[in-house]
Design a protein around this motif. Structure first.
Motif, PDB file in Angstrom:
ATOM      1  N   ASN A  94       4.190  -9.799 -15.531  1.00 22.26           N
ATOM      2  CA  ASN A  94       3.315  -8.643 -15.348  1.00 22.26           C
ATOM      3  C   ASN A  94       2.072  -9.055 -14.573  1.00 22.26           C
ATOM      4  OD1 ASN A  94       4.375  -6.223 -16.373  1.00 22.26           O
ATOM      5  ND2 ASN A  94       4.032  -6.911 -18.471  1.00 22.26           N
ATOM      6  N   PRO A  95       2.160  -9.164 -13.253  1.00 21.68           N
ATOM      7  CA  PRO A  95       1.019  -9.641 -12.476  1.00 21.68           C
ATOM      8  C   PRO A  95      -0.105  -8.610 -12.408  1.00 21.68           C
ATOM      9  CG  PRO A  95       2.744  -8.898 -10.995  1.00 21.68           C
ATOM     10  CD  PRO A  95       3.310  -8.825 -12.383  1.00 21.68           C
ATOM     11  N   PRO A  96      -1.335  -9.063 -12.195  1.00 22.97           N
ATOM     12  CA  PRO A  96      -2.410  -8.115 -11.901  1.00 22.97           C
ATOM     13  C   PRO A  96      -2.133  -7.442 -10.555  1.00 22.97           C
ATOM     14  CG  PRO A  96      -3.180 -10.385 -11.619  1.00 22.97           C
ATOM     15  CD  PRO A  96      -1.803 -10.457 -12.194  1.00 22.97           C
ATOM     16  N   LEU A  97      -2.591  -6.213 -10.421  1.00 23.47           N
ATOM     17  CA  LEU A  97      -2.356  -5.423  -9.208  1.00 23.47           C
ATOM     18  C   LEU A  97      -3.668  -5.214  -8.461  1.00 23.47           C
ATOM     19  CD1 LEU A  97      -0.713  -3.432  -7.377  1.00 23.47           C
ATOM     20  CD2 LEU A  97      -1.246  -1.647  -9.075  1.00 23.47           C
ATOM     21  N   LEU A  98      -3.637  -5.424  -7.144  1.00 25.42           N
ATOM     22  CA  LEU A  98      -4.787  -5.127  -6.292  1.00 25.42           C
ATOM     23  C   LEU A  98      -4.380  -4.097  -5.242  1.00 25.42           C
ATOM     24  CD1 LEU A  98      -7.723  -5.700  -5.343  1.00 25.42           C
ATOM     25  CD2 LEU A  98      -6.766  -7.463  -3.848  1.00 25.42           C
ATOM     26  N   LEU A  99      -5.037  -2.938  -5.260  1.00 30.95           N
ATOM     27  CA  LEU A  99      -4.821  -1.903  -4.255  1.00 30.95           C
ATOM     28  C   LEU A  99      -5.826  -2.092  -3.124  1.00 30.95           C
ATOM     29  CD1 LEU A  99      -4.508   1.288  -6.522  1.00 30.95           C
ATOM     30  CD2 LEU A  99      -2.638  -0.126  -5.626  1.00 30.95           C
ATOM     31  N   LEU A 100      -5.364  -2.047  -1.884  1.00 27.25           N
ATOM     32  CA  LEU A 100      -6.245  -2.139  -0.720  1.00 27.25           C
ATOM     33  C   LEU A 100      -6.328  -0.765  -0.059  1.00 27.25           C
ATOM     34  CD1 LEU A 100      -4.964  -5.493   0.877  1.00 27.25           C
ATOM     35  CD2 LEU A 100      -6.948  -5.166  -0.621  1.00 27.25           C
ATOM     36  N   LEU A 101      -7.555  -0.275   0.145  1.00 26.33           N
ATOM     37  CA  LEU A 101      -7.763   1.062   0.695  1.00 26.33           C
ATOM     38  C   LEU A 101      -8.580   0.963   1.982  1.00 26.33           C
ATOM     39  CD1 LEU A 101      -8.772   2.925  -2.616  1.00 26.33           C
ATOM     40  CD2 LEU A 101      -6.476   2.451  -1.744  1.00 26.33           C
ATOM     41  N   HIS A 102      -7.972   1.349   3.092  1.00 24.43           N
ATOM     42  CA  HIS A 102      -8.601   1.179   4.404  1.00 24.43           C
ATOM     43  C   HIS A 102      -9.689   2.225   4.670  1.00 24.43           C
ATOM     44  CE1 HIS A 102      -6.597   4.718   6.112  1.00 24.43           C
ATOM     45  NE2 HIS A 102      -5.477   4.329   5.523  1.00 24.43           N
TER      46      HIS A 102
ATOM     47  N   LEU B 242      -0.257  -9.022  -7.295  1.00 26.79           N
ATOM     48  CA  LEU B 242       0.606  -8.128  -6.541  1.00 26.79           C
ATOM     49  C   LEU B 242      -0.343  -7.301  -5.674  1.00 26.79           C
ATOM     50  CD1 LEU B 242       3.301  -6.620  -5.937  1.00 26.79           C
ATOM     51  CD2 LEU B 242       2.782  -5.144  -7.901  1.00 26.79           C
ATOM     52  N   VAL B 243      -0.264  -7.476  -4.355  1.00 28.57           N
ATOM     53  CA  VAL B 243      -1.189  -6.814  -3.433  1.00 28.57           C
ATOM     54  C   VAL B 243      -0.473  -5.655  -2.739  1.00 28.57           C
ATOM     55  CG1 VAL B 243      -2.690  -7.090  -1.422  1.00 28.57           C
ATOM     56  CG2 VAL B 243      -2.422  -8.998  -3.040  1.00 28.57           C
ATOM     57  N   VAL B 244      -1.054  -4.473  -2.834  1.00 29.14           N
ATOM     58  CA  VAL B 244      -0.465  -3.287  -2.213  1.00 29.14           C
ATOM     59  C   VAL B 244      -1.513  -2.617  -1.327  1.00 29.14           C
ATOM     60  CG1 VAL B 244       0.603  -1.041  -2.609  1.00 29.14           C
ATOM     61  CG2 VAL B 244       1.092  -2.933  -4.166  1.00 29.14           C
ATOM     62  N   SER B 245      -1.204  -2.506  -0.044  1.00 27.17           N
ATOM     63  CA  SER B 245      -2.108  -1.861   0.903  1.00 27.17           C
ATOM     64  C   SER B 245      -1.603  -0.456   1.204  1.00 27.17           C
ATOM     65  CB  SER B 245      -2.199  -2.690   2.197  1.00 27.17           C
ATOM     66  OG  SER B 245      -3.204  -2.175   3.041  1.00 27.17           O
ATOM     67  N   LEU B 246      -2.456   0.530   0.969  1.00 24.73           N
ATOM     68  CA  LEU B 246      -2.047   1.936   1.048  1.00 24.73           C
ATOM     69  C   LEU B 246      -2.534   2.621   2.322  1.00 24.73           C
ATOM     70  CD1 LEU B 246      -2.941   2.544  -2.643  1.00 24.73           C
ATOM     71  CD2 LEU B 246      -0.694   3.006  -1.712  1.00 24.73           C
ATOM     72  N   ARG B 247      -1.791   3.613   2.734  1.00 25.84           N
ATOM     73  CA  ARG B 247      -2.174   4.438   3.883  1.00 25.84           C
ATOM     74  C   ARG B 247      -2.754   5.764   3.387  1.00 25.84           C
ATOM     75  NH1 ARG B 247       2.473   6.652   7.800  1.00 25.84           N
ATOM     76  NH2 ARG B 247       2.729   4.414   8.227  1.00 25.84           N
ATOM     77  N   GLY B 248      -3.914   6.127   3.910  1.00 25.44           N
ATOM     78  CA  GLY B 248      -4.496   7.420   3.566  1.00 25.44           C
ATOM     79  C   GLY B 248      -3.558   8.557   3.929  1.00 25.44           C
ATOM     80  N   PRO B 249      -3.602   9.667   3.198  1.00 24.09           N
ATOM     81  CA  PRO B 249      -2.625  10.751   3.384  1.00 24.09           C
ATOM     82  C   PRO B 249      -2.907  11.666   4.573  1.00 24.09           C
ATOM     83  CG  PRO B 249      -4.149  11.313   1.628  1.00 24.09           C
ATOM     84  CD  PRO B 249      -4.494   9.917   2.062  1.00 24.09           C
ATOM     85  N   ILE B 250      -4.101  11.580   5.153  1.00 23.69           N
ATOM     86  CA  ILE B 250      -4.477  12.531   6.200  1.00 23.69           C
ATOM     87  C   ILE B 250      -4.366  11.883   7.572  1.00 23.69           C
ATOM     88  CG2 ILE B 250      -6.378  13.910   7.131  1.00 23.69           C
ATOM     89  CD1 ILE B 250      -7.233  14.130   4.091  1.00 23.69           C
TER      90      ILE B 250
END
Length: 219
Positions: free
Chosen positions: A18-26, A47-55
């Motif tokens: 169960n790794p810690p999660l890091l969200l990246l928000l541009h 666990l690194v997750v880079s997200l794309r804005g929805p707009i």
């Protein structure tokens, strides 16, 4: 469950259930590949997750909400910001379907508009987010009014960095957030740099060191 947002993943470099999660928000006008370029430097346990804005704002250009200048003053689309907050929370549920992570150990790291979103979800839903990393951002006054002082909120780990030469979002925004957080009993890690609206090597080094220290306190 339908995918709420597009994203890129860097799996933990060390095997853990169960790794810690890091969200990246541009920031506004960018995309998920921007901050993902930093992922190799980030702590191996994450666990690194880079997200794309929805707009969509143009080719490969996205945001979390639009800013209108019709009155001569910047006015944000609060409905879009609210919807983006909901999508981010939905995304945490969606991610659970494909990737195991520690739900009590979720961190969010944003730059500029992404930092604004990091403050929004971290301070308005403190039970969901353990730590906030705000790079060259600000806290929306409209959201500050909705913050509830709870035990979860007061335990929040917060890293703030800002350039003193930032002409996009003045360093005064960061100083104001620091003052507000301290007034409610949260002591953020706060650092100013002789820098514009960007992330330099020194900022990244300090961020990694802080994150490794905070993650180490948990393990």
């Amino acid at each position: 469950m339908e995918k709420p947002l597009e994203f890129l993943v860097r799996k933990p470099k060390v095997t853990t259930e169960n790794p810690p999660l890091l969200l990246l928000l541009h920031g506004v006008g960018s995309n998920e590949e921007d901050l993902f370029s930093l992922s190799n430097y980030l702590p191996d346990s994450l666990l690194v997750v880079s997200l794309r804005g929805p707009i969509s704002l143009g080719p490969n250009s996205f945001g979390w909400y639009e800013v209108l200048f019709t009155t001569g003053q910047p006015k944000i689309n609060l409905e879009q910001e609210k919807e983006s907050r909901k999508l981010l929370l939905d995304f945490l549920d969606y991610l659970k379907l494909n990737h195991q992570y520690d739900e009590s150990n979720v961190w969010t790291c944003g730059f500029s508009q992404g930092a604004i979103m990091s403050y929004s979800i971290g301070l308005l839903y403190p039970e969901k987010i353990k730590g906030i990393i705000a790079l060259s951002g600000r806290l929306l006054e409209e959201n500050k009014e909705m913050i509830k002082i709870t035990d979860d909120l007061l335990k929040k780990k917060i890293f703030i960095s800002h350039g003193t030469k930032d002409r996009v979002l003045s360093v005064e925004y960061a100083r104001s957030v620091k003052q507000y957080l301290e007034s409610i009993g949260i002591r953020p890690h706060y650092q100013e740099y002789e820098e514009g609206h960007s992330i330099n090597r020194e900022m990244l080094k300090d961020l990694i060191q802080w994150l490794e220290t905070e993650l180490g306190k948990i393990n």
